[in-house]
Design an enzyme around this catalytic site. Sequence first.
Site: not given
Ligand code: GAR
Length: 206
Positions: A16, A153, A112, A14
Site C-alpha cells: 500500500n 476500525d 482495512h 508495504g
Molecule cells: C493490507 O491488506 C492492509 O489492508 C492490512 O494489512 C495489509 C498490509 O499489506 N491492514 C490491516 O489489516 C489493518 N487492520 P501491505 O504492507 O502490503 O500494505
Amino acid sequence: MEKVRIAVLVSGGGTNLQALIDSEKSGVLTSGEIKLVISDNRDAYAIKRAENNNIETIVLLRKDFASREDHEIALVGTLIDHHIDLVVLAGFMSILSPYFIDAFRDRIINVHPSLIPSFCGKGFYGLKVHEAALNYGVKVTGATVHFVNEIPDGGRIIIQKAVDVKEGDTPEILQRRVMEEAEWKILPQACQMVCGKILEEKTDVE
Ligand code: GAR
C-alpha cells in the site's frame, strides 16, 4: 504549490505504501507528499520501498520502550518534529491509543481489507480478515479507507470498494485480489481527497 506533509506508518510488506508512492508519480496524489515512513518492524520490506524512493525512514520498535505509552510518545514526537499534517496507516499492525488519536484528530486514515462493518475491529488484521470472510462464506468483500478514532476500525468511512469472492479462493488469493482491485486504488484516492480538504482548510484560515 504547497502540499500536505504525509507520514506513512507500516509494519510489513508495504504494497500500500508502494501504491501511494506510485500515485504521486502518476499524478493521482497531487495535494500531498510522502515525507516520512515509520515502521514498528525492523524487517519490514516497506522500509526498502521507502529507501528506494529516497523517502526518510525511521524505525521505532515497541520493545525499545519501557511502555506502550512511551512508544507512542516517541511516535507522536517524531511526527510533530517532521511537521506532519496527515498520518496514513498502511498495514500498521498496532492499535493506536487515545493519546495518539487526540494528537492527530481527523488527521489519521487507515486502509482495512474488508467492507467495514464486516470483519473488522480487534483481532481482524491482514490474512485473518480474509480467512474470516471465507469462513463466513460471503460472496462479496472489499476494502475500506476510513478516519481513525478511538474505536478500532470505527472511524468515519472515506471510500469503500467491493471485490468478488471466487470459487476456490484461499485467504492468500483473496488478499491479493482485494489489494489489486480495491486497496491500491482507494488508498491513493482517499489520500488525495483528504489532502485536498486539509489544504482548503489551511487557505480558509489564512
Ligand atoms: C493490507 O491488506 C492492509 O489492508 C492490512 O494489512 C495489509 C498490509 O499489506 N491492514 C490491516 O489489516 C489493518 N487492520 P501491505 O504492507 O502490503 O500494505
